[in-house]
Scaffold this motif. Sequence first.
Motif, PDB file in Angstrom:
ATOM      1  N   ARG A 254       0.836  -1.182  -0.040  1.00  0.00           N
ATOM      2  CA  ARG A 254       0.057  -0.078  -0.091  1.00  0.00           C
ATOM      3  C   ARG A 254       0.988   1.166   0.046  1.00  0.00           C
ATOM      4  N   THR A 255       2.062   1.072  -0.398  1.00  0.00           N
ATOM      5  CA  THR A 255       2.876   2.325  -0.466  1.00  0.00           C
ATOM      6  C   THR A 255       2.996   2.864  -1.759  1.00  0.00           C
ATOM      7  N   GLY A 256       2.422   2.516  -2.716  1.00  0.00           N
ATOM      8  CA  GLY A 256       2.335   2.999  -4.057  1.00  0.00           C
ATOM      9  C   GLY A 256       3.400   2.708  -4.966  1.00  0.00           C
ATOM     10  N   ILE A 257       4.394   2.024  -4.330  1.00  0.00           N
ATOM     11  CA  ILE A 257       5.548   1.377  -5.101  1.00  0.00           C
ATOM     12  C   ILE A 257       5.107   0.486  -6.194  1.00  0.00           C
ATOM     13  N   GLY A 258       5.291   0.798  -7.498  1.00  0.00           N
ATOM     14  CA  GLY A 258       4.873  -0.023  -8.678  1.00  0.00           C
ATOM     15  C   GLY A 258       5.830  -1.159  -9.159  1.00  0.00           C
ATOM     16  N   ARG A 259       6.973  -1.250  -8.600  1.00  0.00           N
ATOM     17  CA  ARG A 259       8.060  -1.921  -8.982  1.00  0.00           C
ATOM     18  C   ARG A 259       8.737  -2.713  -7.999  1.00  0.00           C
ATOM     19  N   VAL A 260       9.465  -3.803  -8.050  1.00  0.00           N
ATOM     20  CA  VAL A 260      10.050  -4.506  -6.978  1.00  0.00           C
ATOM     21  C   VAL A 260      11.406  -3.673  -7.128  1.00  0.00           C
ATOM     22  N   LEU A 261      11.743  -3.183  -5.893  1.00  0.00           N
ATOM     23  CA  LEU A 261      13.105  -2.397  -6.001  1.00  0.00           C
ATOM     24  C   LEU A 261      14.003  -2.961  -4.862  1.00  0.00           C
ATOM     25  N   PHE A 262      15.371  -2.725  -5.050  1.00  0.00           N
ATOM     26  CA  PHE A 262      16.103  -3.235  -4.037  1.00  0.00           C
ATOM     27  C   PHE A 262      16.019  -2.389  -2.645  1.00  0.00           C
ATOM     28  N   GLY A 263      16.151  -3.208  -1.575  1.00  0.00           N
ATOM     29  CA  GLY A 263      15.727  -2.873  -0.549  1.00  0.00           C
ATOM     30  C   GLY A 263      14.191  -2.778   0.328  1.00  0.00           C
ATOM     31  N   SER A 264      13.431  -3.361  -0.718  1.00  0.00           N
ATOM     32  CA  SER A 264      12.101  -3.551  -0.432  1.00  0.00           C
ATOM     33  C   SER A 264      11.763  -4.555   0.436  1.00  0.00           C
ATOM     34  N   LYS A 265      10.506  -4.676   1.072  1.00  0.00           N
ATOM     35  CA  LYS A 265      10.176  -5.752   2.139  1.00  0.00           C
ATOM     36  C   LYS A 265      10.178  -7.011   1.256  1.00  0.00           C
ATOM     37  N   THR A 266       9.880  -7.064  -0.056  1.00  0.00           N
ATOM     38  CA  THR A 266       9.708  -8.338  -0.940  1.00  0.00           C
ATOM     39  C   THR A 266      11.184  -8.722  -1.108  1.00  0.00           C
ATOM     40  N   GLU A 267      12.250  -7.983  -1.282  1.00  0.00           N
ATOM     41  CA  GLU A 267      13.524  -8.559  -1.367  1.00  0.00           C
ATOM     42  C   GLU A 267      13.915  -8.969  -0.170  1.00  0.00           C
ATOM     43  N   ARG A 268      13.645  -8.335   1.059  1.00  0.00           N
ATOM     44  CA  ARG A 268      14.165  -8.953   2.230  1.00  0.00           C
ATOM     45  C   ARG A 268      13.790 -10.282   2.538  1.00  0.00           C
ATOM     46  N   VAL A 269      12.432 -10.314   2.304  1.00  0.00           N
ATOM     47  CA  VAL A 269      11.824 -11.600   2.515  1.00  0.00           C
ATOM     48  C   VAL A 269      12.484 -12.840   1.778  1.00  0.00           C
ATOM     49  N   ILE A 270      12.720 -12.594   0.338  1.00  0.00           N
ATOM     50  CA  ILE A 270      13.311 -13.390  -0.460  1.00  0.00           C
ATOM     51  C   ILE A 270      14.554 -13.847   0.069  1.00  0.00           C
ATOM     52  N   ASN A 271      15.429 -13.021   0.727  1.00  0.00           N
ATOM     53  CA  ASN A 271      16.771 -13.136   1.015  1.00  0.00           C
ATOM     54  C   ASN A 271      16.671 -14.135   2.211  1.00  0.00           C
ATOM     55  N   PHE A 272      16.019 -13.691   2.972  1.00  0.00           N
ATOM     56  CA  PHE A 272      16.081 -14.429   4.418  1.00  0.00           C
ATOM     57  C   PHE A 272      15.220 -15.655   4.756  1.00  0.00           C
ATOM     58  N   ALA A 273      14.270 -15.753   3.798  1.00  0.00           N
ATOM     59  CA  ALA A 273      13.361 -16.971   3.911  1.00  0.00           C
ATOM     60  C   ALA A 273      14.146 -18.415   3.644  1.00  0.00           C
ATOM     61  N   ASP A 274      13.995 -19.175   4.564  1.00  0.00           N
ATOM     62  CA  ASP A 274      14.656 -20.462   4.168  1.00  0.00           C
ATOM     63  C   ASP A 274      13.986 -21.211   3.121  1.00  0.00           C
ATOM     64  N   GLY A 275      12.589 -21.040   2.671  1.00  0.00           N
ATOM     65  CA  GLY A 275      12.135 -21.697   1.655  1.00  0.00           C
ATOM     66  C   GLY A 275      11.911 -20.845   0.222  1.00  0.00           C
ATOM     67  N   PRO A 276      11.066 -21.327  -0.690  1.00  0.00           N
ATOM     68  CA  PRO A 276      10.535 -20.379  -2.077  1.00  0.00           C
ATOM     69  C   PRO A 276       9.579 -19.487  -1.449  1.00  0.00           C
ATOM     70  N   VAL A 277       9.894 -18.123  -2.332  1.00  0.00           N
ATOM     71  CA  VAL A 277       8.788 -17.006  -2.005  1.00  0.00           C
ATOM     72  C   VAL A 277       8.213 -16.789  -3.490  1.00  0.00           C
ATOM     73  N   LEU A 278       6.817 -16.846  -3.368  1.00  0.00           N
ATOM     74  CA  LEU A 278       6.097 -16.550  -4.715  1.00  0.00           C
ATOM     75  C   LEU A 278       5.668 -14.998  -4.610  1.00  0.00           C
ATOM     76  N   VAL A 279       6.126 -14.260  -5.720  1.00  0.00           N
ATOM     77  CA  VAL A 279       5.872 -12.851  -5.660  1.00  0.00           C
ATOM     78  C   VAL A 279       4.616 -12.593  -6.882  1.00  0.00           C
ATOM     79  N   VAL A 280       3.615 -12.069  -6.362  1.00  0.00           N
ATOM     80  CA  VAL A 280       2.787 -12.012  -7.193  1.00  0.00           C
ATOM     81  C   VAL A 280       2.238 -10.341  -7.449  1.00  0.00           C
ATOM     82  N   GLY A 281       2.036  -9.944  -8.739  1.00  0.00           N
ATOM     83  CA  GLY A 281       1.683  -8.531  -9.068  1.00  0.00           C
ATOM     84  C   GLY A 281       0.199  -8.125  -8.964  1.00  0.00           C
ATOM     85  N   GLY A 282      -0.207  -7.119  -8.951  1.00  0.00           N
ATOM     86  CA  GLY A 282      -1.613  -6.645  -8.703  1.00  0.00           C
ATOM     87  C   GLY A 282      -1.883  -5.493  -9.961  1.00  0.00           C
TER      88      GLY A 282
END
Length: 283
Positions: A254-282
Motif C-alpha cells: 500500500r505504499t504505491g511502489i509499482g516495481r520491486v526495488l532493491f531494499g524493498s520488503k519483498t526483497e528482504r523476505v526473499i533473501n532471508f526466508a529458508d524456502g521459496p517465495v512467490l511474488v504476485v503482482g496486482g
Amino acid sequence: MSQIQMSPVGRFEKLLVPTDGSEYSRGAERLAIAMCKLSGAKLIGMRAIIKGGGALGFMTPEADARLEAEATEHLAHLCEEAQAEGVTCETMLQIADDPYQAIVKAARDIQADMIVMGRRGRRGLARLMLGDATAKVMGYAPCPVMVVPEKAPMWDRMLVATDGSRSSDAATATATAMAKCCEVPVTVLSVKVPTHSERRQEEAKPIVARAVAYMAQEGVPATGLIEDGVADEVIVEVANRLGHALVVLGSHGRTGIGRVLFGSKTERVINFADGPVLVVGGA
C-alpha cells in the motif's frame, strides 16, 4: 473493502524455468518439476546466453559455440528429468544482450502462468543473495515469479502475507489456486507495524478475515494469524517457524511502489526466508 478477485493465474498450464545450469538453479528446476507433476502443467526450460560476452566482448566464436552446446545439453538433461516424472517438457535457447529481458519476453510470448527461478545466478557474488536478473524479472514479468533458494525442499504448507492491497489480493487468489492442487495447510498473515497509525493497525484483523473467508468460499481452509513487528522480519520469522513453507506475497503493498526495488520488503523476505517465495503482482 473490495472483494478479492480470482487472478487469471488461477490456471497452471505453463511454467517457465529460466536456468543458467549452475547449482543456484537446481532448486528452481526441482520444485518446478514437482509443481508440474502435481498440477499437470507443462514445463518450459529456458537458457538465455550472452554471445560474445555481452558489451565486454570477452568471448570468442569458439567459446560461444561451446557455451551454446553446454546450454543445449543442460536443457536436454532437464527435460529427461521432467519426463522421468511424467511431466511434459519443452526447451527454449535464447541469445540475449541481457538475460532478464529475454526471460520477460519469453514469458510474454508463451503466455507463461508462472516463472520459477533461482534466487541468484552463477555471476552472483557470495555476499549477494538476490541476483540482479532475478530482481529485474520480478519487476517486469507478466506473471507471478517464484524465487527458489538452491537447497529449498518442496513445501508442505503455505504462508500468505497480506496487507489488503490489490497486489496482496492477487497473491491470495493465486495462493488459493495453488492450494487446491498442492493440498497443503494455509496460514494467512497480516502484520501490525508499530509505526503505522492505530487505524491502520486495526485493519489487520478484517484483512485476514476477508482473505480466509475468500479461501473458504473457494474450498480452501485457512488459518488466520496477526503478528506485531516489522513486516518483512515477521514474515520471515513465521515462515521459518512453520517449517517447509512457501511464502506468497504481493510484489508491492500500500505504499504505491509499482516495481520491486532493491531494499524493498519483498526483497528482504526473499533473501532471508529458508524456502521459496512467490511474488504476485496486482492490477
